[in-house]
Design an enzyme around this catalytic site. Structure first.
Site, mmCIF file in Angstrom:
data_model
loop_
_atom_site.group_PDB
_atom_site.id
_atom_site.type_symbol
_atom_site.label_atom_id
_atom_site.label_comp_id
_atom_site.label_asym_id
_atom_site.label_seq_id
_atom_site.Cartn_x
_atom_site.Cartn_y
_atom_site.Cartn_z
ATOM 1 N N THR A 181 0.837 -1.194 0.000
ATOM 2 C CA THR A 181 0.000 0.000 0.000
ATOM 3 C C THR A 181 0.871 1.243 0.000
ATOM 4 O OG1 THR A 181 -0.149 0.460 2.385
ATOM 5 C CG2 THR A 181 -1.580 -1.274 1.501
ATOM 6 N N ASP A 182 0.243 2.386 -0.229
ATOM 7 C CA ASP A 182 0.914 3.653 0.024
ATOM 8 C C ASP A 182 0.586 4.072 1.459
ATOM 9 O OD1 ASP A 182 2.373 5.988 -0.335
ATOM 10 O OD2 ASP A 182 1.509 6.411 -2.291
ATOM 11 N N TRP A 183 1.062 5.231 1.837
ATOM 12 C CA TRP A 183 1.045 5.731 3.214
ATOM 13 C C TRP A 183 -0.378 5.759 3.808
ATOM 14 C CZ3 TRP A 183 5.392 7.379 5.988
ATOM 15 C CH2 TRP A 183 5.165 8.118 7.162
ATOM 16 N N GLU A 184 -0.604 4.931 4.813
ATOM 17 C CA GLU A 184 -1.853 4.920 5.597
ATOM 18 C C GLU A 184 -3.093 4.612 4.764
ATOM 19 O OE1 GLU A 184 -2.270 8.625 7.771
ATOM 20 O OE2 GLU A 184 -1.637 7.644 9.615
ATOM 21 N N ASP A 185 -2.924 4.006 3.604
ATOM 22 C CA ASP A 185 -4.056 3.930 2.692
ATOM 23 C C ASP A 185 -5.117 2.906 3.073
ATOM 24 O OD1 ASP A 185 -3.702 6.053 1.009
ATOM 25 O OD2 ASP A 185 -2.388 4.990 -0.359
#
Length: 783
Positions: A310-314
Site C-alpha cells: 500500500t501507500d502511506w496509511e491507505d
C-alpha cells in the site's frame, strides 16, 4: 534452529551483520514458514516508518519501542529515513550519509535477526531521482526530464546508480519508478512520471527496471549494486478529474487497458518485483479495495508475481477518507481480500493486530496470509538478505563511489540531453537569438527570476526532504551543483548579472526598479521562472496559469525591449500566456537538479545543440487540457473552423540549432499480414551544427469499429547523431501486434483496414490483411 539463534546473537554483539550467514543457499519460503507462527507471518505483512522506532526529537533508537515493534510484533519491513520530513527550514538536518544510514539500519537488523526464526527486515526508501534522501548521493533530473531525452539508456544508468547508492546504505528496496501516464497537468506528481504517452513510459520504465534490478530476472538482486524496484502507483493515479492528488478518476475499463496498463505491463515483463497501489479511486472504487484491479488485472491478466504494498496509511484511509469501510477492521479485510500483501501502516502496528483477529475469527484464512508471506520471503531470499541482512559482499567498497565524478557526469549528461528548445525567434540581426554565441566579454546578460539562482527550485520535491530542499545551504556538500546564474557566470563568456525581482508568489518593488535600471545596459535577458518545490497534496493547485508575480516580472523586462530568453524550471507545464508570446526563445529544463545550471548554460551559449523533446502536451490555456492521442473530434467543432484543441507545444516537439529535414519514407510492403513491415526514412542535417535527432513514428488507423481511433499513437522512436550535411536512414519494424486495441466489451482486437505511418511531415500507408480468425473488418457490422 538453535545454531541460527546462537549465530544471530554473536552478530548482535560484534555488529558485523554483513559478514554473518544466517541461512543456507537452499532456504525457501516454505522452510521458513514452517517455523513461523501466525503472529510471525502477519508481522511480515506489516511496514512501519523509522520514526516510530526513535526517541522523540532525536536520531537515537528507542530500544523499548524498537523491541516491541521488531521482537513482539515482528514487523517485517521499515521505510524512510528519520530526516525525510523538515518542519523548520532553519534547523532541520539535510540527511544521513550512506554510512550513517547503514549504521542505523545495522542496529535494526540486529534486532530482527535475534528473533526466532531469524528473518531480516526489508527496508525501503523513496529514491526517486537518485538516492535523494541520502546526503552526498548523485541527484538526477526527475522522470519527466529523463523522458525528454527519449533515451532509455539514461533511464537505465540513473536507475543503476540510484540502486547502488541506496543499497550500500543497507536499503535493498527502492520505491521507484512512477509509471503513471501523466494525462492531467494539474496533478502535483506530474513531474515524477515519464510523460503522457504509454509507449514512451513503457520503454523508459522497462529500462529503469532493468537498470535498477540488474536485468529482467532476479538473479542479480544479491549484488551490492542492485535493488528491488517498485512500480507505482497502480493504477490510474495520474488521471484525477479535478487534478488534485489522491482524488477520483473516471476511466472506462477499455481506456484503462489501452492507455494506463502498457507502462506497467512493460515493467512487469522486464522483471519488476514490487508494486505500490494508487491511493485514489477509479470510478468511485478505491484501488486498495479493488480485487478486480489488484488480483484479476494485475496478477491474472498481467502476470505480476511480486509484492503488492500500500501507500502511506491507505488502508486506514478506506475509513477516514474514502468512507468505504465503517471501521479499521473492515478496511483491513477489504484490502487483504483485494490482494494487498503489505500494509504501509506506517505509524503504528494496528494492521498486525487487526489482521490477527480477522484470521482467528475466520474472516480471513491463513492460506490467504501464506500467499502474501511467501511473496515477501521470496523477495528477501532473492535479495540475499538471509545471508547478508545489511549489505552484500563488495558493498563496503562501493560505498566509496557514492557521488563520484563519473556518476555526476551521467547526471550532467542526462540533464543536458533533456533540455528542450521550444521557441527560437529571429531577434538578433535577422537570426535566431539562441545560441548566445554572438555575445562578447563586454556584453551584459541580465538573469532575473526566482529560478535563476535556486538549486532548491532546480531539484524540486523529494530532494533531501519530502517537500524538497529547505534552502540552498543544504547543497553545500555538492561541489558540482550550480544554479543557472552561477553556471553562466563561470563560463567567463560575458558579464552576467542577477537580480531575483520576484519569488514565485510575490515581488520586491525595489528589485523590480533595479531590474528596470540594470536592464537598460543589458544585451539580452534570461527570465528564469517556474514554481516552488512541491510533492503530493501539498502541490495541489486550482489554476495552471503561472503566478501573477512572475507575469509581473515578465512585464517589467518586456518594457526593456531586449530579447528575452525564458527558461522554465517547473514540475508541470504552467500556462505562460504573454510570456510565451513575447519571449524570443523558450527553453524547457524540467527539474534538472544539481547539474541543471550547467546544462542550461551549455545550451544557452551553444556548447550543446539541444535535443530534448516534450514528453507531454504543453497547454496554451487552462481550458484546453488534452493529450496528443486525443480523438479526432477533439480537434474541431462541427460546422466551425475554431480549434477545440490548440496546444502551445505538441508532444514530441523540440527544436534544434540545426536545420533538420526528413525525406524518402518507404515501406517494405504496402500490405501487412503475418510478417512485419519495415519502415524507413532519411534524416538530414543541413547545419550549421552537429545534431542529435529523435525520430518519432506514429500510427493512425483510418476507421475503427468499436471505439473511436486516436488521432495518432507513438509506436517507435530512435535517436541518430548527425554531422553537418550528413544523411542517415532510420528503419523501424512494425507488426500486427502494434495495431491492437481494447473494446468496451473487454476484448483486444486487431482490425483489418488502412493505417497511416507518420514520421515528422512524412506519411506512408499500408493495409492490414489478417485472416478472419485473427481480426475483424472495420465494416463487418454492416454485413
Amino acid at each position: 534452529m538453535a545454531f541460527r539463534v546462537r549465530l544471530s546473537a554473536l552478530c548482535i554483539l560484534v555488529l558485523l551483520l554483513p559478514q554473518c550467514s544466517f541461512s543456507k543457499p537452499t532456504i525457501t519460503p516454505e522452510s521458513i514458514m514452517s517455523e513461523m507462527t501466525l503472529r510471525d507471518k502477519i508481522g511480515q505483512m506489516t511496514q512501519v516508518d523509522s520514526t516510530i522506532l526513535l526517541k522523540p526529537g532525536t536520531l537515537d533508537i528507542d530500544y523499548d519501542k524498537a523491541g516491541y515493534v521488531l521482537k513482539n510484533v515482528k514487523v517485517g519491513s521499515v521505510l524512510n529515513t528519520p530526516l525525510s520530513i523538515c518542519n523548520d527550514p532553519n534547523t532541520c538536518r539535510v540527511g544521513l550519509t550512506p554510512v550513517e544510514m547503514k549504521t542505523f539500519i545495522q542496529q535494526l537488523q540486529a534486532y530482527a535477526m535475534s528473533n526466532t526464526p531469524a528473518i531480516p527486515l526489508l527496508y525501503g526508501l523513496d529514491s526517486v531521482h537518485g538516492a535523494n534522501y541520502l546526503y552526498g548521493a548523485t541527484l538526477f533530473p526527475h522522470n519527466n526530464g529523463l523522458a525528454a531525452t527519449f533515451n532509455p539508456e539514461f533511464a537505465a544508468k540513473s536507475a543503476a546508480i540510484t540502486a547502488k547508492d541506496t543499497r550500500v546504505a543497507g536499503i535493498p528496496w527502492v520505491f521507484s519508478p512512477v509509471l503513471d501516464v501523466a494525462i492531467q497537468p494539474l496533478w502535483p506528481r506530474f513531474y515524477e512520471s515519464f510523460g503522457e504517452d504509454p509507449y514512451l513510459a513503457g520503454v523508459m520504465g522497462a529500462a529503469y527496471t532493468q537498470g535498477m534490478q540488474g536485468g529482467s530476472d532476479r538473479s542479480n538482486l544479491t549484488a551490492p549494486f542492485t535493488g528491488a524496484g517498485c512500480m507505482k502507483h497502480f493504477i490510474g493515479y495520474s488521471g484525477p478529474r479535478n487534478g488534485k492528488d489522491r482524488t477520483d478518476a473516471w476511466i472506462p475499463k477499455h481506456y484503462l487497458k489501452q492507455y494506463f496498463v502498457p507502462s506497467f505491463q512493460a515493467a512487469v515483463d522486464a522483471g519488476m518485483t514490487t508494486v505500490m497501489v494508487n491511493s485514489a479511486s477509479i470510478n468511485g472504487v478505491p484501488v486498495h479495495a479493488s480485487k478486480e484491479l489488484l488480483t484479476d488485472l494485475l496478477r491474472t491478466e498481467m502476470g505480476f508475481e511480486g509484492i503488492v504494498v500500500t501507500d502511506w496509511e491507505d488502508i486506514k484511509k478506506l475509513v477516514s477518507y474514502h468512507r468505504l469501510a465503517a471501521n479499521d477492521e473492515e478496511a483491513v479485510l477489504m484490502a487483504v481480500e483485494a490482494g494487498v500483501d503489505m500494509s504501509m501502516v506506517p505509524l503504528d502496528t494496528s494492521f498486525a493486530d487487526i489482521l490477527f483477529n480477522l484470521v482467528n475469527s475466520g474472516r480471513v484464512t491463513e492460506n490467504r496470509i501464506n500467499e502474501s508471506v511467501k511473496r515477501i520471503l521470496q523477495l528477501k531470499i532473492d535479495l540475499g538478505l538471509f545471508e547478508y541482512p545489511l549489505v552484500p559482499p563488495g558493498g563496503d567498497e562501493l560505498i566509496q563511489s557514492v557521488g563520484s565524478s563519473d556518476e555526476v557526469a551521467v547526471a550532467l549528461e542526462t540533464a543536458r540531453r533533456s533540455i528542450t528548445l521550444l521557441k527560437n525567434d529571429n531577434q538578433h540581426n535577422g537570426g535566431p537569438v539562441l545560441p548566445l554565441n554572438w555575445v562578447t566579454k563586454d556584453s551584459t546578460i541580465l538573469v532575473v527570476g526566482p529560478a535563476g539562482d535556486s538549486l532548491t527550485n532546480q531539484c524540486g520535491g523529494w530532494t533531501f526532504h519530502w517537500q524538497g530542499a529547505a534552502s540552498s545551504r543544504e547543497f553545500n556538500g555538492y561541489s558540482t551543483a550550480r544554479s543557472i546564474f552561477t553556471a553562466m557566470s563561470e563560463t567567463g563568456k560575458s558579464n552576467i548579472v542577477y537580480k531575483r525581482g520576484c519569488d514565485f508568489d510575490s515581488c520586491s518593488e525595489n528589485e523590480l526598479s533595479e531590474i528596470a535600471a540594470m536592464g537598460m545596459a543589458a544585451d539580452v535577458v534570461i527570465l528564469a521562472v517556474g514554481e516552488a518545490p512541491e510533492s503530493e497534496s501539498v502541490g495541489n493547485i486550482n489554476d495552471l496559469t503561472i503566478s501573477d508575480a512572475q507575469l509581473r516580472l515578465y512585464d517589467t523586462v518586456a518594457k526593456l525591449n531586449k530579447p528575452i530568453v525564458t527558461v522554465l524550471i517547473e514540475s508541470r507545464p504552467r500556462v505562460l500566456g504573454r510570456i510565451a508570446t513575447g519571449s524570443a526563445a523558450i527553453l524547457m529544463a524540467y527539474l534538472p537538479c544539481t547539474e541543471g545550471g550547467r546544462a542550461v548554460s551549455d545550451v544557452i551559449f551553444g556548447d550543446l545543440n539541444p535535443s530534448g523533446k516534450l514528453p507531454f502536451t504543453y497547454p496554451r490555456s487552462t481550458g484546453d487540457i488534452e493529450v496528443y492521442y486525443h480523438k479526432p473530434w477533439s480537434t474541431y467543432s462541427q460546422g466551425s473552423s475554431s480549434p477545440f484543441h490548440d496546444p502551445l507545444f505538441d508532444f514530441g516537439f523540440g527544436l534544434s540549432y540545426s536545420n533538420l529535414g526528413y525525406s524518402d519514407i518507404s515501406l517494405s510492403s504496402s500490405a501487412m499480414a503475418e510478417d512485419a513491415v519495415t519502415v524507413s526514412v532519411t534524416v538530414t542535417n543541413y547545419g550549421p551544427l552537429p545534431a542529435r535527432e529523435t525520430v518519432l513514428l506514429y500510427l493512425r488507423q483510418h476507421f475503427r469499429r468499436y471505439v473511436t481511433p486516436e488521432e495518432k499513437m507513438l509506436k517507435r522512436f530512435s535517436q541518430v547523431d548527425l554531422e553537418v550535411n550528413q544523411s542517415v536512414q532510420v528503419s523501424f519494424s512494425l507488426s500486427a501486434e502494434d495495431v491492437k486495441y481494447w473494446t468496451p466489451s473487454d476484448t483486444c482486437l486487431k482490425e483489418n483496414g488502412v493505417y497511416d505511418i507518420l514520421i515528422a511531415d512524412k506519411q506512408a500507408t499500408f493495409t492490414l490483411n489478417l485472416p478472419a480468425s485473427n481480426t475483424i473488418s472495420p465494416r463487418q457490422f454492416l454485413v
